[in-house]
Motif scaffolding. Structure first.
Motif, mmCIF file in Angstrom:
data_model
loop_
_atom_site.group_PDB
_atom_site.id
_atom_site.type_symbol
_atom_site.label_atom_id
_atom_site.label_comp_id
_atom_site.label_asym_id
_atom_site.label_seq_id
_atom_site.Cartn_x
_atom_site.Cartn_y
_atom_site.Cartn_z
ATOM 1 N N UNK A 96 37.896 39.045 33.220
ATOM 2 C CA UNK A 96 39.242 39.570 33.603
ATOM 3 C C UNK A 96 39.904 38.767 34.065
ATOM 4 N N UNK A 97 39.737 37.354 33.851
ATOM 5 C CA UNK A 97 40.361 36.151 34.538
ATOM 6 C C UNK A 97 40.680 36.113 35.886
ATOM 7 N N UNK A 98 39.480 36.638 36.595
ATOM 8 C CA UNK A 98 39.210 36.631 37.868
ATOM 9 C C UNK A 98 38.322 35.529 38.354
ATOM 10 N N UNK A 99 38.608 34.581 39.011
ATOM 11 C CA UNK A 99 37.831 33.315 39.504
ATOM 12 C C UNK A 99 36.899 33.896 40.728
ATOM 13 N N UNK A 100 35.789 34.207 40.671
ATOM 14 C CA UNK A 100 34.751 34.710 41.403
ATOM 15 C C UNK A 100 33.804 33.483 42.059
ATOM 16 N N UNK A 101 33.633 33.489 43.329
ATOM 17 C CA UNK A 101 32.539 32.805 43.902
ATOM 18 C C UNK A 101 32.541 33.108 45.575
ATOM 19 N N UNK A 102 31.381 32.883 46.033
ATOM 20 C CA UNK A 102 31.109 32.813 47.331
ATOM 21 C C UNK A 102 31.530 34.196 48.097
ATOM 22 N N UNK A 103 31.782 35.212 47.257
ATOM 23 C CA UNK A 103 32.042 36.587 47.751
ATOM 24 C C UNK A 103 33.687 36.668 47.580
ATOM 25 N N UNK A 104 34.312 35.833 47.042
ATOM 26 C CA UNK A 104 35.682 35.627 46.895
ATOM 27 C C UNK A 104 36.152 35.682 45.559
ATOM 28 N N UNK A 105 37.250 36.489 45.349
ATOM 29 C CA UNK A 105 37.785 36.911 43.780
ATOM 30 C C UNK A 105 39.337 36.566 44.057
#
Length: 251
Positions: A96-105
């Motif tokens: 969905x073109x969401x950059x996800x990492x370390x609990x962040x979107x």
């Protein structure tokens, strides 16, 4: 028939081998782009190899597909030989073109290009960075995880030669940011740099930059123009709002 062909191809290519396509310095976005081009070529070549050109020759398809990827610089490599350890992967871009990492979107929206993705260890810190381009806007997003010490809360600092338009820092708030502008490699740019503290050992740094118009009528004692300030104000309004919404900051 087409579905069975695709399933068989996927099984033959990936089902039995603990390998993946790999090119040094390339990202998943790079592979997806090259793969789509190679799939189109392989389908066309496989049809041309059959009588009437309506069905597809499976052997020709696989040969054409792999040859295309090899020509684009990709090679098959054992997963055990890939030098980057899995613990260095702190983030990824979902479907969905969401950059996800370390609990962040972070929602990137549409029409973006991943110019560069890099993972490395700098001292006791894992860095996983993404350089993303959206038309004339560049977003440099770095996920950081400390393996030993802790991150101290500090304002987002800028180098010499830049003018600070606005900034915010508080030890009680997780997000600190600075809006600034100036010359970078003889070109004017407007930027916003931000640090979001997830925990004492995890944080995200975001730097957003865009070209800034040349100051044709400088304010003599300042070195920049009123028109530039107007541009920076609009830039600040747009991207600071985006940053706060991504990190769920309401104030």
């Amino acid at each position: 028939m087409r579905v069975k062909l695709i399933l068989l191809i996927l099984f033959l290519l990936f089902g039995c081998a603990k390998t993946r396509w790999y090119k040094k310095g390339a990202t998943q976005w790079d592979f997806n782009k090259d793969e789509q081009e190679c799939l189109k070529l392989a389908h066309r070549t496989a049809k041309e190899a059959t009588v009437g050109g309506k069905k597809e020759n499976l052997e020709v398809f696989i040969t054409s597909y792999e040859r295309c990827l090899y020509q684009k610089g990709w090679s098959k490599i054992s997963l055990e030989k890939i030098k980057q350890p899995s613990r260095m992967s702190l983030a990824y871009i979902d479907k969905n073109n969401v950059l996800c990492g370390l609990g962040i979107r972070l929602d990137l929206g549409k029409r973006f290009l991943v110019v560069k993705e890099e993972k490395k260890i700098y001292g006791p810190t894992i860095l996983h960075s993404f350089l993303i381009k959206k038309e004339k806007t560049f977003l440099n997003i770095v996920f950081q995880k400390s393996l030993q010490g802790i991150f101290k809360k500090n304002p987002y600092g800028v180098g010499e030669g830049y003018y600070i338009y606005d900034s915010f820092f508080s030890k009680k708030d997780p997000l600190s940011w600075t809006v600034y502008f100036g010359k970078f490699k003889n070109k004017w740019v407007k930027c916003i740099g931000a640090i979001y503290f997830i925990s004492k050992k995890e944080r995200v740094i975001v730097v957003i930059s865009e070209p800034l118009g040349f100051p044709r009528q400088k304010i003599p004692w300042l070195g920049y123009s009123a028109k530039q300030i107007k541009e920076v104000r609009l830039f600040n309004s747009k991207w600071l709002k985006w940053l706060k919404s991504q990190f769920n900051i309401t104030n």
